[in-house]
Design an enzyme around this catalytic site. Sequence first.
Site, PDB file in Angstrom:
ATOM      1  N   GLY A 273      -4.849  -1.799   4.957  1.00 16.60           N
ATOM      2  CA  GLY A 273      -4.018  -2.920   4.499  1.00 16.60           C
ATOM      3  C   GLY A 273      -4.660  -4.273   4.751  1.00 16.60           C
ATOM      4  O   GLY A 273      -4.726  -5.133   3.874  1.00 16.60           O
ATOM      5  N   ARG A 274      -5.181  -4.464   5.967  1.00 18.55           N
ATOM      6  CA  ARG A 274      -5.725  -5.786   6.318  1.00 18.55           C
ATOM      7  C   ARG A 274      -7.136  -6.001   5.781  1.00 18.55           C
ATOM      8  O   ARG A 274      -7.750  -7.031   6.045  1.00 18.55           O
ATOM      9  CB  ARG A 274      -5.675  -5.979   7.840  1.00 18.55           C
ATOM     10  CG  ARG A 274      -6.310  -4.858   8.650  1.00 18.55           C
ATOM     11  CD  ARG A 274      -5.898  -4.943  10.121  1.00 18.55           C
ATOM     12  NE  ARG A 274      -6.403  -3.824  10.907  1.00 18.55           N
ATOM     13  CZ  ARG A 274      -5.779  -2.658  11.058  1.00 18.55           C
ATOM     14  NH1 ARG A 274      -4.618  -2.449  10.430  1.00 18.55           N
ATOM     15  NH2 ARG A 274      -6.282  -1.707  11.806  1.00 18.55           N
TER      16      ARG A 274
ATOM     17  N   HIS B  46      -4.678 -33.046  17.612  1.00 18.04           N
ATOM     18  CA  HIS B  46      -3.507 -33.850  17.991  1.00 18.04           C
ATOM     19  C   HIS B  46      -2.378 -32.964  18.495  1.00 18.04           C
ATOM     20  O   HIS B  46      -1.223 -33.390  18.543  1.00 18.04           O
ATOM     21  CB  HIS B  46      -3.064 -34.691  16.800  1.00 18.04           C
ATOM     22  CG  HIS B  46      -4.149 -35.637  16.363  1.00 18.04           C
ATOM     23  ND1 HIS B  46      -4.311 -36.886  16.915  1.00 18.04           N
ATOM     24  CD2 HIS B  46      -5.172 -35.467  15.492  1.00 18.04           C
ATOM     25  CE1 HIS B  46      -5.367 -37.464  16.376  1.00 18.04           C
ATOM     26  NE2 HIS B  46      -5.917 -36.615  15.502  1.00 18.04           N
TER      27      HIS B  46
ATOM     28  N   LYS C 280       0.836  -1.196   0.000  1.00 14.83           N
ATOM     29  CA  LYS C 280       0.000   0.000   0.000  1.00 14.83           C
ATOM     30  C   LYS C 280       0.877   1.255   0.000  1.00 14.83           C
ATOM     31  O   LYS C 280       0.685   2.160  -0.788  1.00 14.83           O
ATOM     32  CB  LYS C 280      -0.912  -0.039   1.233  1.00 14.83           C
ATOM     33  CG  LYS C 280      -1.775   1.164   1.404  1.00 14.83           C
ATOM     34  CD  LYS C 280      -2.777   0.974   2.532  1.00 14.83           C
ATOM     35  CE  LYS C 280      -3.423   2.322   2.855  1.00 14.83           C
ATOM     36  NZ  LYS C 280      -4.480   2.234   3.846  1.00 14.83           N
TER      37      LYS C 280
ATOM     38  N   LYS D 129       9.382  -0.832  14.225  1.00 13.07           N
ATOM     39  CA  LYS D 129       9.943  -0.516  12.895  1.00 13.07           C
ATOM     40  C   LYS D 129      11.039   0.529  13.042  1.00 13.07           C
ATOM     41  O   LYS D 129      12.121   0.404  12.450  1.00 13.07           O
ATOM     42  CB  LYS D 129       8.853   0.052  11.976  1.00 13.07           C
ATOM     43  CG  LYS D 129       7.848  -0.953  11.467  1.00 13.07           C
ATOM     44  CD  LYS D 129       6.908  -0.260  10.464  1.00 13.07           C
ATOM     45  CE  LYS D 129       5.715  -1.115  10.126  1.00 13.07           C
ATOM     46  NZ  LYS D 129       4.720  -0.436   9.297  1.00 13.07           N
TER      47      LYS D 129
ATOM     48  N   GLU E  64      -4.692  -6.574  14.972  1.00 13.80           N
ATOM     49  CA  GLU E  64      -4.199  -5.257  14.553  1.00 13.80           C
ATOM     50  C   GLU E  64      -5.349  -4.245  14.617  1.00 13.80           C
ATOM     51  O   GLU E  64      -5.136  -3.061  14.843  1.00 13.80           O
ATOM     52  CB  GLU E  64      -3.604  -5.324  13.137  1.00 13.80           C
ATOM     53  CG  GLU E  64      -2.723  -4.128  12.789  1.00 13.80           C
ATOM     54  CD  GLU E  64      -1.855  -4.345  11.551  1.00 13.80           C
ATOM     55  OE1 GLU E  64      -0.693  -4.777  11.676  1.00 13.80           O
ATOM     56  OE2 GLU E  64      -2.339  -4.083  10.438  1.00 13.80           O
TER      57      GLU E  64
ATOM     58  N   GLU F 285      10.537  -4.671   4.493  1.00 18.41           N
ATOM     59  CA  GLU F 285      10.608  -6.087   4.100  1.00 18.41           C
ATOM     60  C   GLU F 285      10.279  -6.235   2.612  1.00 18.41           C
ATOM     61  O   GLU F 285      10.986  -6.901   1.854  1.00 18.41           O
ATOM     62  CB  GLU F 285       9.599  -6.920   4.903  1.00 18.41           C
ATOM     63  CG  GLU F 285       9.905  -7.049   6.376  1.00 18.41           C
ATOM     64  CD  GLU F 285       9.230  -5.986   7.221  1.00 18.41           C
ATOM     65  OE1 GLU F 285       8.955  -4.874   6.691  1.00 18.41           O
ATOM     66  OE2 GLU F 285       8.985  -6.250   8.408  1.00 18.41           O
TER      67      GLU F 285
END
Length: 536
Positions: free
Chosen positions: A254-255, A371, A196, A500, A340, A202
């Site tokens: 973003g999400r 399990h 965005k 960050k 978030e 990253e």
Amino acid sequence: MTIWQDLRDHAEAVKSRRIAELFENDNRAAEFTAEFGGFMFDYSKTNIDAKARSLLLRLAEKQGVAEKRAAMFAGKKINETERRAVLHTALRNLDGEVMVDGHDVMPAVRETHARMTAFARDIRAGRYTGQGGAITDVVNIGIGGSDLGPAMATLALAPYHNGPRVHFVSNVDGAHIHDTLRGLNPETTLVVVASKTFTTIETMTNAETARRWMAAAVADPGAQFAALSTAAEKTAAFGIDGSRVFGFADWVGGRYSMWGPIGLSLMLAIGPENFDAMLAGAAAMDAHFCDAPFAENLPVLLALVGIWHNQFCDYATRAVLPYDQRLARLPAYLQQLEMESNGKRVSMDGADLPYHSGPVVWGEPGTNGQHAFYQLIHQGTRIVPCEFMLAAQGHEPDLAHQHLLLVANCLAQSEALMRGRDLAEATEIMRKKGLEGEELDRQARHRVFPGSRPSTTLLYPKLTPEVFGGIIALYEHRVFVEGVILGINSYDQWGVELGKELALALAPVLEGTADGAGKDGSTLQLAGRIRALRGV
Ligand code: F6P
């Protein structure tokens, strides 16, 4: 605050009531189930009774869920700390009209959607090629909302894949891009840089690595890059031609962004028609959210169950347990969506919250989780509300017997959680195995299940693109409703900023070009040992 207090008092009063007792009302299951468009949401295996539900519904009204919902859909700037509208719903309601700052934003949304569709068709038909011919592989580089949504959806809709293979790279750990690019042919690969902001360290670091990899084999590497971003100047500076840049506005968080350009890699995999079917499923859930009375409104009910468990029963986490292997990445996606969005410490006006914000969300698909961690869910000392999700049918008709086992396991778990097994029953079982005396008592106690552990089940017919779109929209609106009830801003994420900033400042310390003055002893000790081990 009287509804809050009434709910607290009621939760306290019914705390030791067994959920199973509520089923003395023969209609309990039907009365505590809501349905819409093939979805069935059963919340009868919780300790919510008619009184709790009516108080919760009043709480939703009092907190202004209806007014905030209208404001969100109308394009009002409900993300107050970033002064932005919240309009991801506009990306899936392409015929609509939505005004932001006095102008209709929909023509631009439609135009971008049409460009995405044309580009996807060209790639899938082999009309837009790489240097070595038709595109066989797409590498989506993004992180957080620019990765989790499309990656989760691409896995969820695997039966509908009929385009190039799509790979997702997110982590700045070079291992991720290294292992992804290894074995791919740069001449037939398209790299999609999804960010965005187009500044995320990253993503930009991985994009540079991909560009070097591409440039080593391809004469015009830029032609095999596309960008998905709100930052047109930055994508141009990176060298990606505007014809392969798909933009969106700042009112797409973003999400919440997989419905528009950030979904391009998914569209490449499943094709525009299936992508549009997913949008239609989400839009149908939006309409239901807007129109259905709260007592029948799936997102509202999901949120109220969440609020009851988190705020009034004080259960700190919730487990999302899809009995649907293709939803394996859904818990990770929901971690970002829910944590978030609703992991905040102050209310909209900046005051400290007088109660907890959103819960910790975690999970794994069943039956795998059974399990692994279900031991704690059944017998641990903390209660974990469980949210089961289940398709009535799988996509593999020849493996229907496996699907039946999957379904049986899912139903068995919610039954076991509610019912439990008391000491008398456990003792009887062990007596039949020949134990007696003190040993019988000791062994039986280990086999007791306290029961009365709450769960909900979301049942849907089959994980088609429409159904999948509906599920994700359901969870988006659930987050919205919980956020409104808590009085927080679900659409900012200031909590990710400090780390960050500090990471940027630490890089030179690790390289040995800064001394780290002012850093704490632990951080300096770790940095020093890392420098030594790396031979810096
Ligand atoms: O670090 C959090 C975050 O800002 C998320 O909210 C976002 O989804 C992600 O980073 C990626 O951001 P971008 O799409 O701008 O690269």
